[in-house]
Design a protein around this motif. Structure first.
Motif, PDB file in Angstrom:
ATOM      1  N   PRO A  63       9.039 -11.208  -7.652  1.00  0.00           N
ATOM      2  CA  PRO A  63       8.776 -12.656  -7.740  1.00  0.00           C
ATOM      3  C   PRO A  63       8.306 -13.262  -6.421  1.00  0.00           C
ATOM      4  O   PRO A  63       7.425 -14.131  -6.426  1.00  0.00           O
ATOM      5  CB  PRO A  63      10.146 -13.233  -8.154  1.00  0.00           C
ATOM      6  CG  PRO A  63      10.848 -12.103  -8.823  1.00  0.00           C
ATOM      7  CD  PRO A  63      10.405 -10.873  -8.086  1.00  0.00           C
ATOM      8  N   GLU A  64       8.875 -12.807  -5.310  1.00  0.00           N
ATOM      9  CA  GLU A  64       8.510 -13.396  -4.019  1.00  0.00           C
ATOM     10  C   GLU A  64       7.102 -13.028  -3.575  1.00  0.00           C
ATOM     11  O   GLU A  64       6.559 -13.616  -2.636  1.00  0.00           O
ATOM     12  CB  GLU A  64       9.523 -12.984  -2.934  1.00  0.00           C
ATOM     13  CG  GLU A  64       9.545 -11.486  -2.613  1.00  0.00           C
ATOM     14  CD  GLU A  64      10.545 -10.706  -3.432  1.00  0.00           C
ATOM     15  OE1 GLU A  64      11.120  -9.733  -2.896  1.00  0.00           O
ATOM     16  OE2 GLU A  64      10.756 -11.081  -4.603  1.00  0.00           O
ATOM     17  N   LEU A  65       6.491 -12.053  -4.273  1.00  0.00           N
ATOM     18  CA  LEU A  65       5.131 -11.628  -3.932  1.00  0.00           C
ATOM     19  C   LEU A  65       4.162 -11.874  -5.084  1.00  0.00           C
ATOM     20  O   LEU A  65       3.099 -11.265  -5.146  1.00  0.00           O
ATOM     21  CB  LEU A  65       5.126 -10.145  -3.546  1.00  0.00           C
ATOM     22  CG  LEU A  65       5.826  -9.807  -2.228  1.00  0.00           C
ATOM     23  CD1 LEU A  65       6.097  -8.310  -2.123  1.00  0.00           C
ATOM     24  CD2 LEU A  65       4.992 -10.275  -1.043  1.00  0.00           C
ATOM     25  N   SER A  66       4.527 -12.777  -5.959  1.00  0.00           N
ATOM     26  CA  SER A  66       3.711 -13.023  -7.155  1.00  0.00           C
ATOM     27  C   SER A  66       2.324 -13.553  -6.822  1.00  0.00           C
ATOM     28  O   SER A  66       1.380 -13.371  -7.586  1.00  0.00           O
ATOM     29  CB  SER A  66       4.428 -14.002  -8.094  1.00  0.00           C
ATOM     30  OG  SER A  66       4.661 -15.243  -7.440  1.00  0.00           O
ATOM     31  N   ASN A  67       2.186 -14.224  -5.673  1.00  0.00           N
ATOM     32  CA  ASN A  67       0.900 -14.825  -5.324  1.00  0.00           C
ATOM     33  C   ASN A  67       0.122 -14.045  -4.267  1.00  0.00           C
ATOM     34  O   ASN A  67      -0.948 -14.489  -3.845  1.00  0.00           O
ATOM     35  CB  ASN A  67       1.113 -16.268  -4.832  1.00  0.00           C
ATOM     36  CG  ASN A  67       1.641 -17.169  -5.921  1.00  0.00           C
ATOM     37  OD1 ASN A  67       1.244 -17.061  -7.080  1.00  0.00           O
ATOM     38  ND2 ASN A  67       2.537 -18.075  -5.566  1.00  0.00           N
ATOM     39  N   VAL A  68       0.647 -12.898  -3.836  1.00  0.00           N
ATOM     40  CA  VAL A  68      -0.054 -12.142  -2.805  1.00  0.00           C
ATOM     41  C   VAL A  68      -1.376 -11.605  -3.369  1.00  0.00           C
ATOM     42  O   VAL A  68      -1.468 -11.223  -4.530  1.00  0.00           O
ATOM     43  CB  VAL A  68       0.811 -10.971  -2.275  1.00  0.00           C
ATOM     44  CG1 VAL A  68       1.042  -9.914  -3.345  1.00  0.00           C
ATOM     45  CG2 VAL A  68       0.171 -10.344  -1.036  1.00  0.00           C
TER      46      VAL A  68
END
Length: 227
Positions: A75-80
């Motif tokens: 979730p913390e890298l969903s926009n990478v």
């Protein structure tokens, strides 16, 4: 977002590729971190939360395809933004890369200037995302940046502008460890000269106004408060 605030994770098992690509991107002002296989890439991505990942396909331990799939589940890298940089030019390999969750697929060899141009084009998506994410929803709190409003349990929490900007910054990347210098630059910029103690005071005020347990959930600061 300024170039110095953009972190790029380079993943390749060939050291010379990491050095050449890393050098050219550092010359543009980006922050560069590296990994030599898929497993290390996932660990580095979790730790540094990069804006862009440039990854090889064929690597030991874990290949790029599997690493990409695993990163997309976080979730913390969903926009990478993820792009492959590989010598594998077959159509089926490119299709597999996109199916794994990649945003782009770049084939080697590629001239450094062209790679830098492609990186800039990929990073333009960050500006588009910033325009479309004016409202955050974190741990039951709605944070509306456009209207400078914070809604918790249906009630509005009123914060001074700088406290709001600080809270929005921390909430935008839950779990990230922010350095004092990064907070000062993003919240205060070049407006005034302030010290680290100013951050301590603002965070203490936020903890008083916003539920302490909720603030710990966001836990965006990487240093202990004094007192």
């Amino acid at each position: 977002m300024k170039k110095k605030d953009i972190t790029i994770l380079l993943v390749d098992d060939e050291q010379d590729i990491l050095e050449i690509v890393g050098y050219n991107l550092e010359q543009e002002g980006y922050q560069i971190i590296t990994a030599s296989d898929g497993k290390e890439a996932i660990a580095k991505a979790k730790k540094h939360l990069p804006q862009l990942i440039i990854m090889d396909v064929m690597m030991p331990e874990m290949d790029g395809m599997e690493a990409c799939e695993n990163i997309r589940k976080l979730p913390e890298l969903s926009n990478v933004i993820i792009t492959f940089l590989t010598a594998r030019s077959e159509d089926y390999s490119q299709v597999a890369g996109f199916d794994a969750g990649a945003d782009d697929y770049i084939t080697k060899p590629i001239k450094p200037k062209l790679l830098v141009s492609k990186v800039k084009a990929l990073l333009r998506r960050l500006k588009e995302d910033e325009k479309s994410t004016e409202t955050l929803n974190v741990a039951g709190i709605e944070i509306n940046r456009e209207e400078y409003k914070i809604i918790k349990d249906g009630k509005e929490i009123v914060l001074p502008r700088k406290e709001f900007e600080l809270f929005y910054l921390l909430a935008s990347k839950p779990g990230k460890v922010f350095k004092r210098e990064e907070i000062l630059d993003k919240v205060w910029g070049n407006e005034v000269i302030v010290g680290g103690r100013t951050i301590d005071v603002h965070i203490r005020k936020l903890r008083e106004k916003i539920d302490e347990d909720l603030f710990k959930t966001i836990k965006g600061v990487g240093y202990k408060l004094e007192g």
